[in-house]
Scaffold this motif. Structure first.
Motif, PDB file in Angstrom:
ATOM      1  N   GLU A   1       0.829  -1.204   0.000  1.00 61.41           N
ATOM      2  CA  GLU A   1       0.000   0.000   0.000  1.00 61.41           C
ATOM      3  C   GLU A   1       0.862   1.253   0.000  1.00 61.41           C
ATOM      4  N   TYR A   2       1.931   1.251   0.784  1.00 58.39           N
ATOM      5  CA  TYR A   2       2.811   2.428   0.826  1.00 58.39           C
ATOM      6  C   TYR A   2       3.469   2.669  -0.524  1.00 58.39           C
ATOM      7  N   ALA A   3       3.956   1.611  -1.175  1.00 65.58           N
ATOM      8  CA  ALA A   3       4.572   1.770  -2.493  1.00 65.58           C
ATOM      9  C   ALA A   3       3.540   2.243  -3.517  1.00 65.58           C
ATOM     10  N   SER A   4       2.314   1.733  -3.442  1.00 66.38           N
ATOM     11  CA  SER A   4       1.246   2.205  -4.329  1.00 66.38           C
ATOM     12  C   SER A   4       0.999   3.697  -4.096  1.00 66.38           C
ATOM     13  N   PHE A   5       1.057   4.107  -2.843  1.00 64.77           N
ATOM     14  CA  PHE A   5       0.863   5.513  -2.477  1.00 64.77           C
ATOM     15  C   PHE A   5       1.948   6.418  -3.057  1.00 64.77           C
ATOM     16  N   THR A   6       3.220   6.047  -2.903  1.00 64.49           N
ATOM     17  CA  THR A   6       4.286   6.929  -3.383  1.00 64.49           C
ATOM     18  C   THR A   6       4.270   7.042  -4.909  1.00 64.49           C
ATOM     19  N   SER A   7       3.940   5.945  -5.584  1.00 62.20           N
ATOM     20  CA  SER A   7       3.797   5.994  -7.037  1.00 62.20           C
ATOM     21  C   SER A   7       2.680   6.946  -7.435  1.00 62.20           C
ATOM     22  N   ALA A   8       1.520   6.807  -6.793  1.00 64.26           N
ATOM     23  CA  ALA A   8       0.367   7.647  -7.120  1.00 64.26           C
ATOM     24  C   ALA A   8       0.643   9.122  -6.846  1.00 64.26           C
ATOM     25  N   LYS A   9       1.294   9.415  -5.738  1.00 60.34           N
ATOM     26  CA  LYS A   9       1.555  10.821  -5.387  1.00 60.34           C
ATOM     27  C   LYS A   9       2.540  11.468  -6.344  1.00 60.34           C
ATOM     28  N   PHE A  10       3.529  10.698  -6.808  1.00 59.76           N
ATOM     29  CA  PHE A  10       4.451  11.267  -7.794  1.00 59.76           C
ATOM     30  C   PHE A  10       3.694  11.612  -9.071  1.00 59.76           C
ATOM     31  N   ILE A  11       2.832  10.716  -9.523  1.00 60.59           N
ATOM     32  CA  ILE A  11       2.051  10.980 -10.731  1.00 60.59           C
ATOM     33  C   ILE A  11       1.191  12.224 -10.553  1.00 60.59           C
ATOM     34  N   GLU A  12       0.530  12.330  -9.403  1.00 55.74           N
ATOM     35  CA  GLU A  12      -0.300  13.510  -9.146  1.00 55.74           C
ATOM     36  C   GLU A  12       0.526  14.793  -9.197  1.00 55.74           C
ATOM     37  N   LYS A  13       1.688  14.774  -8.550  1.00 56.35           N
ATOM     38  CA  LYS A  13       2.529  15.973  -8.526  1.00 56.35           C
ATOM     39  C   LYS A  13       2.998  16.341  -9.931  1.00 56.35           C
ATOM     40  N   TYR A  14       3.417  15.342 -10.692  1.00 56.93           N
ATOM     41  CA  TYR A  14       3.914  15.635 -12.039  1.00 56.93           C
ATOM     42  C   TYR A  14       2.812  16.220 -12.927  1.00 56.93           C
ATOM     43  N   ILE A  15       1.650  15.587 -12.913  1.00 55.39           N
ATOM     44  CA  ILE A  15       0.559  16.034 -13.770  1.00 55.39           C
ATOM     45  C   ILE A  15       0.061  17.415 -13.384  1.00 55.39           C
ATOM     46  N   SER A  16      -0.102  17.645 -12.081  1.00 54.41           N
ATOM     47  CA  SER A  16      -0.702  18.908 -11.641  1.00 54.41           C
ATOM     48  C   SER A  16       0.287  20.063 -11.611  1.00 54.41           C
ATOM     49  N   GLU A  17       1.580  19.759 -11.497  1.00 54.74           N
ATOM     50  CA  GLU A  17       2.563  20.825 -11.355  1.00 54.74           C
ATOM     51  C   GLU A  17       3.422  21.049 -12.587  1.00 54.74           C
ATOM     52  N   ASN A  18       3.458  20.092 -13.512  1.00 52.69           N
ATOM     53  CA  ASN A  18       4.496  20.179 -14.549  1.00 52.69           C
ATOM     54  C   ASN A  18       4.038  19.873 -15.969  1.00 52.69           C
ATOM     55  N   HIS A  19       3.132  18.931 -16.164  1.00 57.74           N
ATOM     56  CA  HIS A  19       2.855  18.427 -17.507  1.00 57.74           C
ATOM     57  C   HIS A  19       2.116  19.456 -18.371  1.00 57.74           C
ATOM     58  N   ASP A  20       2.568  19.594 -19.624  1.00 54.50           N
ATOM     59  CA  ASP A  20       1.903  20.450 -20.612  1.00 54.50           C
ATOM     60  C   ASP A  20       0.997  19.589 -21.478  1.00 54.50           C
TER      61      ASP A  20
END
Length: 277
Positions: free
Chosen positions: A256-275
């Motif tokens: 669950e923790y590994a699933s969490f860190t993967s998901a949070k990285f994706i959220e951060k990248y999409i919301s903060e960086n992706h064009d």
């Protein structure tokens, strides 16, 4: 009859900005929806024998974006390829991402460390023969890669968030498994057809390619499906976090923790960086 034209004719307005694919419903998909607040709806049919969740989020430019989350019905390369291909054909996403967990290389990774797969290959591909009474395996891998521009963008984002990534740990609900020295790296993931519990397979695969960051059962199939999509502007990548080391100490304590860190990285990248445009 062109398959892409046919499937689009069945769902002419069903296009989305982002598709998220997980290999497991529990814990990967459940954890993604638990910690990523993208206004998820109830489970809904997405197509023939395909179910998932629809949501939306705001991108870095303030625009609302649509998203679908879909868990593969069975783990492994075949089902991953089928699900990924269906999602691409039905919804023509601008971006499709695989989120989830993988095994890491002991001594190179720690629990929860995040791996962005620059490249993936099936480590089972090759030839097995007997030489002087000894069974020998000769690998002949075919690598699938994310696009260079996207890879460079991801690497720049990784560099910028190395100091801040540990802040995501404040959102996880089990302090006993949290890694307070999280690392994010971009590298290679090898995909195979079996759950590993021997410790030797990862070591041998790492010795063949020292850029190996993780081993799983899906990413190579996901990348091949994206590479062979029927339109050219699809962007794709996979983010897998370390939940075990494929050895005799393997258990589910960190999934669950590994699933969490993967998901949070994706959220951060999409919301903060992706064009998107």
């Amino acid at each position: 009859l062109d398959v892409l034209f046919y499937t689009r004719s069945l769902n002419p307005i069903n296009t989305v900005d982002v598709c998220i694919v997980t290999a497991l419903y529990d814990p990967e998909a459940i954890t993604f929806m638990k910690y990523i607040n993208w206004q998820w709806g109830q489970q809904t049919p997405l197509g023939s024998r395909l179910f998932g969740y629809k949501g939306c989020f705001i991108d870095k430019d303030g625009h609302e974006r649509s998203v679908i989350l879909c868990a593969v019905s069975e783990k492994g390369m075949v089902h991953t390829a089928i699900t990924t291909t269906k999602l691409i054909q039905l919804f023509s996403p601008k971006l499709i991402i695989m989120s989830g967990i993988c095994a890491g290389v002991k001594g190179q990774n720690n629990y929860g460390d995040i791996v962005v797969a620059q490249s993936a290959w099936n480590y089972n591909e090759g030839k097995i023969e007997k030489i002087d009474g000894t069974i020998c395996f000769h690998p002949s891998p075919l690598h699938s890669n994310i696009r260079k521009v996207l890879g460079d963008n991801l690497q720049a984002f990784i560099n910028n968030c190395k100091q801040s990534i540990n802040q995501i740990n404040n959102e996880f609900n089990d302090e006993s498994v949290v890694n307070r020295s999280l690392k994010v790296s971009k590298g290679l993931i090898a995909t195979g057809s079996a759950v590993l519990n021997d410790g030797q397979t990862i070591l041998e695969t790492y010795q063949r390619n020292r850029r190996l960051k993780g081993i799983d059962m899906e990413v190579s199939a996901f990348y091949v499906s994206c590479e062979t999509a029927d339109y050219n502007n699809l962007e794709f990548f996979a983010v897998k976090s370390i939940s075990d080391f494929g050895d005799g100490e393997k258990n589910d304590d960190y999934q669950e923790y590994a699933s969490f860190t993967s998901a949070k990285f994706i959220e951060k990248y999409i919301s903060e960086n992706h064009d998107f445009d």
